[in-house]
Design a protein around this motif. Structure first.
Motif, PDB file in Angstrom:
ATOM      1  N   LYS A  95      62.781  25.859  17.707  1.00  0.00           N
ATOM      2  CA  LYS A  95      62.135  26.611  18.696  1.00  0.00           C
ATOM      3  C   LYS A  95      60.648  26.241  18.676  1.00  0.00           C
ATOM      4  CE  LYS A  95      65.092  29.796  20.060  1.00  0.00           C
ATOM      5  NZ  LYS A  95      65.742  29.681  21.456  1.00  0.00           N
ATOM      6  N   GLN A  96      60.265  25.751  20.074  1.00  0.00           N
ATOM      7  CA  GLN A  96      58.800  25.362  20.055  1.00  0.00           C
ATOM      8  C   GLN A  96      58.148  25.932  21.195  1.00  0.00           C
ATOM      9  OE1 GLN A  96      59.042  21.119  20.871  1.00  0.00           O
ATOM     10  NE2 GLN A  96      59.510  20.516  18.622  1.00  0.00           N
ATOM     11  N   PRO A  97      56.994  26.092  21.143  1.00  0.00           N
ATOM     12  CA  PRO A  97      56.230  26.968  22.362  1.00  0.00           C
ATOM     13  C   PRO A  97      56.369  26.198  23.331  1.00  0.00           C
ATOM     14  CG  PRO A  97      54.622  26.084  20.749  1.00  0.00           C
ATOM     15  CD  PRO A  97      55.930  25.749  19.943  1.00  0.00           C
ATOM     16  N   HIS A  98      56.314  26.883  24.600  1.00  0.00           N
ATOM     17  CA  HIS A  98      56.401  26.277  25.971  1.00  0.00           C
ATOM     18  C   HIS A  98      55.323  25.473  26.009  1.00  0.00           C
ATOM     19  CE1 HIS A  98      57.793  25.457  30.136  1.00  0.00           C
ATOM     20  NE2 HIS A  98      56.394  25.874  30.425  1.00  0.00           N
ATOM     21  N   TYR A  99      55.436  24.215  26.808  1.00  0.00           N
ATOM     22  CA  TYR A  99      54.519  23.003  26.870  1.00  0.00           C
ATOM     23  C   TYR A  99      54.068  23.696  28.120  1.00  0.00           C
ATOM     24  CZ  TYR A  99      51.538  19.208  28.012  1.00  0.00           C
ATOM     25  OH  TYR A  99      50.562  18.353  28.169  1.00  0.00           O
ATOM     26  N   ASN A 100      52.689  23.796  28.521  1.00  0.00           N
ATOM     27  CA  ASN A 100      52.077  24.252  29.905  1.00  0.00           C
ATOM     28  C   ASN A 100      51.450  23.094  30.322  1.00  0.00           C
ATOM     29  OD1 ASN A 100      51.169  25.370  32.066  1.00  0.00           O
ATOM     30  ND2 ASN A 100      50.212  27.108  31.174  1.00  0.00           N
ATOM     31  N   GLN A 101      51.812  22.212  31.213  1.00  0.00           N
ATOM     32  CA  GLN A 101      51.124  21.075  31.580  1.00  0.00           C
ATOM     33  C   GLN A 101      49.800  21.337  32.369  1.00  0.00           C
ATOM     34  OE1 GLN A 101      54.255  19.256  34.153  1.00  0.00           O
ATOM     35  NE2 GLN A 101      54.835  17.848  32.336  1.00  0.00           N
ATOM     36  N   LYS A 103      47.393  23.353  31.377  1.00  0.00           N
ATOM     37  CA  LYS A 103      46.478  23.799  30.573  1.00  0.00           C
ATOM     38  C   LYS A 103      45.349  22.968  30.883  1.00  0.00           C
ATOM     39  CE  LYS A 103      47.995  27.018  27.400  1.00  0.00           C
ATOM     40  NZ  LYS A 103      47.501  28.322  27.309  1.00  0.00           N
TER      41      LYS A 103
END
Length: 134
Positions: A95-101, A103
């Protein structure tokens, strides 16, 4: 061959892993391919690397012809006890945190919200200072 119908464990099959004695497990069947090593189109290394495990995926990934599949019948020696083969587990990525482009764009907007008023204030002070001195 003399072992038709016999049930082998993975441990029993695994000891047959040399060029002089090579057994494979494909689709829960055991094959003694020792005599075929020299004739295998992919070379004997391919077969030897598939010993000691379930080689079904290796076999299927290559896409063997119908004649190759028919040829396997002469090398058949028995079945594998499926309970002795470790179950394959499906790879589940961590599980990885969702990457928010966005940001980066959010950061730029916040930076501009700070710098633009500061620039306007500086410009106003500069104009006022300039008009007083002239």
């Amino acid at each position: 061959m003399g072992g038709e119908g016999k049930v082998f464990t993975l441990a029993e099959v695994s000891v047959h892993n040399t060029p002089q004695d090579c057994w494979l497990i494909i689709n829960e069947k055991v094959y003694d391919v020792t005599k075929f090593l020299e004739d295998h189109p992919g070379g004997d290394e391919v077969l030897l690397s598939a010993t000691g495990k379930d080689a079904t995926d290796d076999f299927e990934d290559v896409g063997h012809s119908d004649s190759a599949r028919d040829m396997m019948k002469e090398y058949y020696v028995g079945e594998i006890d499926a309970s002795t083969i470790p179950k394959k587990t499906k790879y589940i990525p961590p599980k990885q945190p969702h990457y928010n482009q966005d940001k980066t764009s959010e950061f730029i907007i916040k930076l501009l919200q700070f710098l633009v008023p500061l620039a306007i204030l500086g410009l106003a002070v500069g104009i006022r200072f300039y008009t007083k001195t002239t």
